[in-house]
Design an enzyme around this catalytic site. Structure first.
Site, PDB file in Angstrom:
ATOM      1  N   VAL A  61       0.812  -1.226   0.000  1.00 41.36           N
ATOM      2  CA  VAL A  61       0.000   0.000   0.000  1.00 41.36           C
ATOM      3  C   VAL A  61       0.842   1.272   0.000  1.00 41.36           C
ATOM      4  CG1 VAL A  61      -2.044  -1.032   1.054  1.00 41.36           C
ATOM      5  CG2 VAL A  61      -0.247  -0.080   2.533  1.00 41.36           C
ATOM      6  N   TYR A 150       1.608   6.160  16.026  1.00 41.72           N
ATOM      7  CA  TYR A 150       0.261   5.662  15.765  1.00 41.72           C
ATOM      8  C   TYR A 150      -0.754   6.801  15.871  1.00 41.72           C
ATOM      9  CZ  TYR A 150      -3.847   2.654  15.849  1.00 41.72           C
ATOM     10  OH  TYR A 150      -5.057   2.057  15.545  1.00 41.72           O
ATOM     11  N   LYS A 154      -2.965   8.479  12.749  1.00 42.55           N
ATOM     12  CA  LYS A 154      -4.421   8.326  12.777  1.00 42.55           C
ATOM     13  C   LYS A 154      -5.125   9.687  12.817  1.00 42.55           C
ATOM     14  CE  LYS A 154      -4.573   3.907  12.360  1.00 42.55           C
ATOM     15  NZ  LYS A 154      -5.087   3.305  11.110  1.00 42.55           N
ATOM     16  N   THR A 185      -9.545  -8.452  17.659  1.00 50.81           N
ATOM     17  CA  THR A 185      -8.856  -9.084  16.528  1.00 50.81           C
ATOM     18  C   THR A 185      -7.816 -10.057  17.088  1.00 50.81           C
ATOM     19  OG1 THR A 185      -7.186  -7.352  16.469  1.00 50.81           O
ATOM     20  CG2 THR A 185      -9.151  -7.026  15.105  1.00 50.81           C
TER      21      THR A 185
END
Length: 244
Positions: A61, A150, A154, A185
């Site tokens: 990506v 992170y 975000k 998850t």
């Protein structure tokens, strides 16, 4: 009628976890889905399980060339692309003093630059299709503080979503962000973290972590025509964490 009939969707990071959950939900609701990931083994297995309306493509990506190849192939196999879910991402839980420049640039590339590349690539295809929906997966840490790297990326996803939504409104392309909290998850509920997650869940107003399907239901709504008047907005799935 299924909620995504006649939709062609690309979902990144779809070999496992939330991405796999989104792909399954989309197929159930009538979409044709291109699943992308670096994990070729799991991605191919999931696509085979989901049937003829699913296609797996190995995808970095952070590569503009890969993005162009993915969207072009998706259109060639299934038709005009009208949904993109930028789901791929990584986490990092280091202090700012422990984080190396290389680690920081890696998380920026995967969590932030990939979203830019995905939107930049898919928008011309959606213009040709007459509109579409882009769903960018951020985090509750795109609203409140968390770990360095992170949190930054975000928050950036949230900002890019708003900027792109304003630019794309005239094209009939909606762009929204989804902000999950703690989701059950495999990465989160593995044995070495299970006890900590259970303890943390006591501080969530709803007193539990979310299931992937609960996030998928929000993503499904935004991808569907039911969300036809929603763009440039944050949709939070965190059990009330950011409301405290």
């Amino acid at each position: 009628m299924a909620r995504l009939t006649n939709k062609v969707a690309i979902i990144t990071g779809a070999a496992q976890g939330m991405g796999a959950s989104h792909a399954k939900k989309f197929i159930e609701e009538g979409a044709k889905v291109v699943l992308t990931d670096l994990n070729e083994e799991k991605g191919q297995a999931l696509a085979a399980e989901l049937g003829e309306n699913a296609l797996f493509i190995k995808h970095n990506v952070t590569s503009a060339e890969d993005w162009e190849a993915v969207v072009t192939r998706a259109e060639r196999v299934f038709g005009q692309v009208n949904v993109l879910v930028n789901n791929a991402g990584i986490t990092m839980a280091k202090s700012i003093l422990q984080t190396t420049e290389e680690e920081y640039r890696r998380i920026v590339d995967i969590n932030q630059v990939s979203v830019f590349l995905g939107m930049k690539t898919v928008i011309p295809f959606m213009q040709k299709a007459g509109g579409g929906s882009i769903v960018n997966i951020s985090s509750m840490n795109g609203l409140v503080a968390g770990a360095i790297g992170y949190t930054d990326t975000k928050f950036a996803v949230r900002g890019m979503t708003k900027a792109a939504a304003m630019e794309c409104a005239n094209y009939g392309i909606r762009v929204n962000s989804v902000h999950p909290g703690v989701i059950a998850t495999p990465m989160v509920v593995q044995e070495d973290t299970k006890a900590a997650v259970e303890e943390f869940s006591k501080h969530i107003p709803l007193k539990r972590v979310a299931q992937s399907e609960e996030v998928s239901n929000m993503v499904l709504f935004l991808a569907s025509d039911e969300a036809s008047y929603s763009t440039g907005s944050e949709f939070v799935v965190d059990g009330g964490m950011t409301a405290q």
